[in-house]
Design a protein around this motif. Structure first.
Motif, PDB file in Angstrom:
ATOM      1  N   PHE A  13     -49.589  23.950  -3.320  1.00 41.86           N
ATOM      2  CA  PHE A  13     -49.881  24.301  -1.909  1.00 41.86           C
ATOM      3  C   PHE A  13     -48.451  24.628  -1.281  1.00 41.86           C
ATOM      4  CE2 PHE A  13     -53.105  20.995  -2.897  1.00 41.86           C
ATOM      5  CZ  PHE A  13     -54.339  21.793  -2.499  1.00 41.86           C
ATOM      6  N   ASP A  14     -48.320  25.943  -1.422  1.00 40.98           N
ATOM      7  CA  ASP A  14     -46.999  26.530  -0.626  1.00 40.98           C
ATOM      8  C   ASP A  14     -47.131  26.312   0.949  1.00 40.98           C
ATOM      9  OD1 ASP A  14     -44.548  27.831  -0.870  1.00 40.98           O
ATOM     10  OD2 ASP A  14     -45.397  29.528  -0.775  1.00 40.98           O
ATOM     11  N   ASP A  15     -46.095  25.907   1.450  1.00 38.99           N
ATOM     12  CA  ASP A  15     -45.877  25.647   2.828  1.00 38.99           C
ATOM     13  C   ASP A  15     -47.159  25.058   3.612  1.00 38.99           C
ATOM     14  OD1 ASP A  15     -43.448  26.561   3.946  1.00 38.99           O
ATOM     15  OD2 ASP A  15     -44.284  28.713   4.270  1.00 38.99           O
ATOM     16  N   ILE A  16     -47.195  23.966   2.919  1.00 34.34           N
ATOM     17  CA  ILE A  16     -48.656  23.071   3.141  1.00 34.34           C
ATOM     18  C   ILE A  16     -48.646  22.811   4.598  1.00 34.34           C
ATOM     19  CG2 ILE A  16     -47.787  20.872   2.562  1.00 34.34           C
ATOM     20  CD1 ILE A  16     -50.556  20.527   1.560  1.00 34.34           C
ATOM     21  N   ASN A  17     -47.698  22.612   5.442  1.00 32.85           N
ATOM     22  CA  ASN A  17     -47.418  22.248   6.591  1.00 32.85           C
ATOM     23  C   ASN A  17     -47.857  23.141   7.697  1.00 32.85           C
ATOM     24  OD1 ASN A  17     -44.787  23.261   6.069  1.00 32.85           O
ATOM     25  ND2 ASN A  17     -44.027  22.093   7.517  1.00 32.85           N
ATOM     26  N   GLN A  18     -48.260  24.499   7.001  1.00 41.33           N
ATOM     27  CA  GLN A  18     -48.764  25.373   8.156  1.00 41.33           C
ATOM     28  C   GLN A  18     -50.144  25.370   8.298  1.00 41.33           C
ATOM     29  OE1 GLN A  18     -47.468  29.722   7.874  1.00 41.33           O
ATOM     30  NE2 GLN A  18     -46.095  29.041   6.259  1.00 41.33           N
ATOM     31  N   SER A  21     -53.825  20.451  10.846  1.00 40.46           N
ATOM     32  CA  SER A  21     -53.832  18.994  10.317  1.00 40.46           C
ATOM     33  C   SER A  21     -55.304  18.397  10.009  1.00 40.46           C
ATOM     34  CB  SER A  21     -53.429  17.990  11.425  1.00 40.46           C
ATOM     35  OG  SER A  21     -54.267  18.507  12.548  1.00 40.46           O
ATOM     36  N   GLU A  22     -56.192  19.202  10.319  1.00 38.45           N
ATOM     37  CA  GLU A  22     -57.757  18.733   9.938  1.00 38.45           C
ATOM     38  C   GLU A  22     -57.947  18.932   8.738  1.00 38.45           C
ATOM     39  OE1 GLU A  22     -57.138  20.578  12.672  1.00 38.45           O
ATOM     40  OE2 GLU A  22     -57.469  19.289  14.443  1.00 38.45           O
ATOM     41  N   VAL A  23     -57.428  20.186   8.039  1.00 34.77           N
ATOM     42  CA  VAL A  23     -57.827  20.685   6.840  1.00 34.77           C
ATOM     43  C   VAL A  23     -56.826  19.790   5.740  1.00 34.77           C
ATOM     44  CG1 VAL A  23     -57.601  22.550   5.025  1.00 34.77           C
ATOM     45  CG2 VAL A  23     -58.251  23.028   7.631  1.00 34.77           C
ATOM     46  N   ILE A  24     -55.672  19.593   6.285  1.00 37.96           N
ATOM     47  CA  ILE A  24     -54.497  18.869   5.689  1.00 37.96           C
ATOM     48  C   ILE A  24     -55.260  17.316   5.402  1.00 37.96           C
ATOM     49  CG2 ILE A  24     -52.328  17.523   5.507  1.00 37.96           C
ATOM     50  CD1 ILE A  24     -51.221  20.009   6.882  1.00 37.96           C
ATOM     51  N   SER A  25     -55.899  16.873   6.246  1.00 37.98           N
ATOM     52  CA  SER A  25     -56.364  15.243   6.015  1.00 37.98           C
ATOM     53  C   SER A  25     -57.591  15.666   5.060  1.00 37.98           C
ATOM     54  CB  SER A  25     -57.030  14.877   7.415  1.00 37.98           C
ATOM     55  OG  SER A  25     -55.959  14.692   8.332  1.00 37.98           O
ATOM     56  N   VAL A  26     -58.398  16.605   4.995  1.00 38.65           N
ATOM     57  CA  VAL A  26     -59.476  16.450   3.868  1.00 38.65           C
ATOM     58  C   VAL A  26     -58.848  16.826   2.486  1.00 38.65           C
ATOM     59  CG1 VAL A  26     -61.300  18.059   2.986  1.00 38.65           C
ATOM     60  CG2 VAL A  26     -60.977  17.718   5.346  1.00 38.65           C
ATOM     61  N   VAL A  27     -57.655  17.438   2.287  1.00 37.26           N
ATOM     62  CA  VAL A  27     -56.829  17.794   1.040  1.00 37.26           C
ATOM     63  C   VAL A  27     -56.452  16.540   0.913  1.00 37.26           C
ATOM     64  CG1 VAL A  27     -54.688  18.659   0.094  1.00 37.26           C
ATOM     65  CG2 VAL A  27     -56.386  20.198   1.430  1.00 37.26           C
ATOM     66  N   ALA A  28     -55.854  15.669   1.663  1.00 43.74           N
ATOM     67  CA  ALA A  28     -55.165  14.122   1.198  1.00 43.74           C
ATOM     68  C   ALA A  28     -56.288  13.407   0.865  1.00 43.74           C
ATOM     69  CB  ALA A  28     -54.579  13.735   2.713  1.00 43.74           C
ATOM     70  N   THR A  72     -47.242  21.488  11.111  1.00 50.03           N
ATOM     71  CA  THR A  72     -47.639  20.326  11.454  1.00 50.03           C
ATOM     72  C   THR A  72     -47.046  19.330  10.690  1.00 50.03           C
ATOM     73  OG1 THR A  72     -49.267  20.442   9.709  1.00 50.03           O
ATOM     74  CG2 THR A  72     -50.088  21.379  11.905  1.00 50.03           C
ATOM     75  N   GLN A  73     -46.980  18.021  11.122  1.00 49.70           N
ATOM     76  CA  GLN A  73     -46.638  17.126  10.339  1.00 49.70           C
ATOM     77  C   GLN A  73     -47.519  16.273   9.447  1.00 49.70           C
ATOM     78  OE1 GLN A  73     -43.370  15.577  10.728  1.00 49.70           O
ATOM     79  NE2 GLN A  73     -42.989  17.100  12.134  1.00 49.70           N
ATOM     80  N   LEU A  74     -47.159  16.090   8.216  1.00 52.38           N
ATOM     81  CA  LEU A  74     -47.888  15.544   7.237  1.00 52.38           C
ATOM     82  C   LEU A  74     -48.467  14.231   7.348  1.00 52.38           C
ATOM     83  CD1 LEU A  74     -46.308  16.804   3.688  1.00 52.38           C
ATOM     84  CD2 LEU A  74     -47.950  17.958   5.220  1.00 52.38           C
TER      85      LEU A  74
END
Length: 198
Positions: A13-18, A21-28, A72-74
């Motif tokens: 996931f390149d540049d994941i903090n772009q 945050s809602e999508v990052i939470s699902v990925v997490a 965004t913050q991870l």
């Protein structure tokens, strides 16, 4: 993520903090599920309500550029899954040399060193502004423009082409005082800026 787990593939996931945050939470949550299955040593596990197979060679990697605007913050649960590694500053001169050479520039080594020096001087000498960008993305923007100009003007001097790409890319973002300083440096640093007019 399901495909990664079932195929044993590696993903990045390149540049994941772009990502929002809602999508990052699902990925997490999905990565935690896969990681728990790998740690348990199972061949099959329930993922998003479906039983799928697990090929344990699967792995996920992330890259991020902290400190940029709009990042965004991870979430902590995602941070816990990755071992942080600090990367060195890329060698802009070498990158520029390779890209310029690939775009047909014969004097790519000489031009790349001038370009790298220019970016270093700009980042050190000009005022600090949020919209100033002297990183690898900015370098790449100039290189792409230079390649397009080279293709459109194959008989023009390579130095003139690169200077035009630099001028058209860098100068419009400068504040007035920084633009004046940039132009003064161009006049007073002949070793750096003795290029023909584009």
């Amino acid at each position: 993520m399901s495909g990664m787990a079932q195929s044993g593939a590696w993903i990045c996931f390149d540049d994941i903090n772009q990502i929002d945050s809602e999508v990052i939470s699902v990925v997490a949550q999905q990565l935690i599920c896969i990681t728990n299955a790998k740690n348990a040593g199972v061949d099959r596990f329930i993922f998003e309500g479906k039983m799928i197979r697990l090929v344990p060679s699967c792995a996920a990697f992330i890259t991020m550029n902290p400190g940029y605007a709009g990042r965004t913050q991870l979430p902590d649960n995602l941070k816990a899954l990755f071992r942080p590694i600090a990367m060195l500053v890329p060698d802009y001169g070498l990158i520029a040399e390779v890209v310029l050479y690939s775009k047909g520039f014969e004097s790519s080594k000489h031009l790349a060193q001038k370009m790298a020096t220019l970016y270093k001087l700009c980042s050190e000498q000009l005022s600090q502004q949020d919209h100033y960008e002297f990183g690898i993305r900015a370098v790449n923007t100039v290189l792409v423009m230079a390649g397009n100009l080279k293709q459109a003007n194959p008989d023009q001097s390579e130095e003139a082409i690169l200077l035009r790409a630099l001028r058209d890319t860098i100068l419009p973002m400068f504040l007035v005082d920084d633009a004046d300083l940039f132009l003064v440096c161009k006049t007073e640093c002949p070793a750096m800026f003795v290029w023909p007019h584009a």
